[in-house]
Design an enzyme around this catalytic site. Structure first.
Site, PDB file in Angstrom:
ATOM      1  N   SER A 127      -4.529  13.410 -33.781  1.00 42.12           N
ATOM      2  CA  SER A 127      -5.681  13.243 -32.900  1.00 42.12           C
ATOM      3  C   SER A 127      -5.249  12.654 -31.571  1.00 42.12           C
ATOM      4  CB  SER A 127      -6.664  12.288 -33.577  1.00 42.12           C
ATOM      5  OG  SER A 127      -7.649  11.861 -32.667  1.00 42.12           O
ATOM      6  N   TYR A 152      -9.051   3.968 -38.493  1.00 48.42           N
ATOM      7  CA  TYR A 152      -8.917   5.434 -38.523  1.00 48.42           C
ATOM      8  C   TYR A 152      -7.820   5.887 -37.561  1.00 48.42           C
ATOM      9  CZ  TYR A 152      -9.629  10.099 -36.694  1.00 48.42           C
ATOM     10  OH  TYR A 152      -9.396  11.370 -36.223  1.00 48.42           O
ATOM     11  N   LYS A 156      -3.789   7.719 -38.087  1.00 52.60           N
ATOM     12  CA  LYS A 156      -3.202   8.919 -37.450  1.00 52.60           C
ATOM     13  C   LYS A 156      -1.823   8.579 -36.873  1.00 52.60           C
ATOM     14  CE  LYS A 156      -6.374  11.803 -38.473  1.00 52.60           C
ATOM     15  NZ  LYS A 156      -6.109  12.834 -39.479  1.00 52.60           N
TER      16      LYS A 156
END
Ligand code: UD1
Length: 340
Positions: A127, A152, A156
């Protein structure tokens, strides 16, 4: 025999669109999904679009015993596209351990099986969140990553590191991390699209639900950013364009065209678009009014980010093709199809 690809999270939003593109390009797909954020009906929708029902195994990839059994059963895999992950930024702040467990353990289980069962190729869903608020725009793949704003986002970054280190240690393996910007829209048939659980956090599902009358109005989070109209800027990419990037990434790996064992590509349009411009484009494309009000900034949001996609354009021969109006129209057709 067609090349077999494992798609984890293949019934989800980006996963389902990628399965369609893979099947349309002759790949034999097997999906693993625990259906924690998707519906089994998606499989039939994929069949309606492509004429092929993908193979499907329902289990949780954090369960190493089940992952092993899967790799024993499917011994012809050539590559893995790993989408399966939890993705709600706010939820990750409340439930960090759930996010680290789901997002890191699934990847580690898969990579240990890649080594053991000799599956050489991995495409990973990364991302643009790994860039944080960049000092310079647009961001290239060489833009330094910044400390993540949420658990979150941190998963990544850590997943990218796990992949890099593992590929370095096992040169027989190769991987590509695709750094997605903001995926939106839906398949042109309106048979698959985004299915948010509960009240959507993301802009487009909230917007389409507002226009459909499910929500009273859209809140625009901030009009005091240092941007031309004051609202925050992102790079919104049609999910079908994004899905196609996965097919070219797979082809690059299968044909040994990669230049390094671990590569990173920005997958965006290259255009920065503000929240107010999204509303304008949606209204133009659909003829519908978007009831909205300006409210305070959302905690944790960055001001602006958009991609430099030169590397993906040149190396993958891939480019986002849909216009913003087309993309938003597809999101609206999907909303109309699923109704309230
Ligand atoms: C975030 C994550 C991204 C993740 C994505 C999916 C960051 C920096 N980005 O993207 O990595 O893949 O979620 O969960 O962590 N907005 C409104 N009103 C709304 C909703 C959103 O004005 O009701 C605005 C936001 O302030 C933002 C833009 O719309 O400027 C896009 O928001 P959203 O769709 O939630 O995505 P991101 O936060 O950019």
């Amino acid at each position: 025999m067609n090349k077999q690809i494992l798609v984890t999270g293949g019934t989800g939003f980006i996963g389902s669109h990628t399965v369609v593109e893979l099947q349309n390009n002759g790949y034999d797909v097997v999906i693993v999904d625990n259906l924690s954020n998707s519906k089994i009906e998606v499989l039939n929708q994929i069949k309606e679009i492509t004429g092929i029902l993908p193979k499907f195994e329902e289990f949780d990839l954090t369960d190493k015993v089940k992952v092993d059994a899967f790799f024993k059963k499917y011994s012809n895999l050539e590559a893995i596209i790993h989408f399966a992950a939890s993705k709600a930024v706010g939820e990750s702040v409340d439930k960090p351990l759930m996010y680290y467990n789901n997002n890191l353990n699934t990847l580690m289980n898969i990579m240990s099986c890649m080594i053991e069962y000799k599956v050489p190729n991995l495409v990973f869903s990364s991302s643009c969140t790994v860039y944080g608020q960049p000092d310079k725009l647009p961001v290239t793949e060489k833009t330094p990553r910044k400390e993540a704003e949420s658990p979150y986002g941190n998963t990544k970054t850590i997943c990218e590191d796990i992949i890099r280190d593992t590929l370095n240690a096992y040169p027989e393996l190769k991987g590509i991390a695709l750094r997605y910007f903001n995926p939106i829209g839906a398949h042109e048939t309106a048979k698959i699209g985004e299915l948010p659980l509960g009240v959507p956090n993301n802009l487009i599902p909230f917007l389409t639900q507002t226009v459909a009358g499910i929500r009273p109005e859209l809140s625009v989070f901030g009009d005091d950013y240092n941007t031309p109209d004051g609202s925050a800027i992102r790079d919104y990419i049609h999910v079908v364009d994004l899905a196609k990037a996965h097919v070219v990434a797979i082809e690059r790996l299968l044909n040994d065209k990669n230049k390094e064992n671990c590569e990173y590509f920005n997958v965006g349009t290259g255009n920065g678009v503000s929240v107010l411009e999204i509303i304008e484009s949606f209204e133009r494309a659909t003829g519908e009014k978007v009831p909205h009000k300006i409210v305070a900034r959302r905690v944790g949001d960055i001001e602006q980010i958009y991609a430099d996609t030169t590397f993906a354009n040149e190396e993958l021969g891939w480019k986002a093709e849909s216009t913003l109006d087309e993309t938003l129209l597809s999101a609206w057709k999907w909303q109309e199809n699923i109704g309230e």
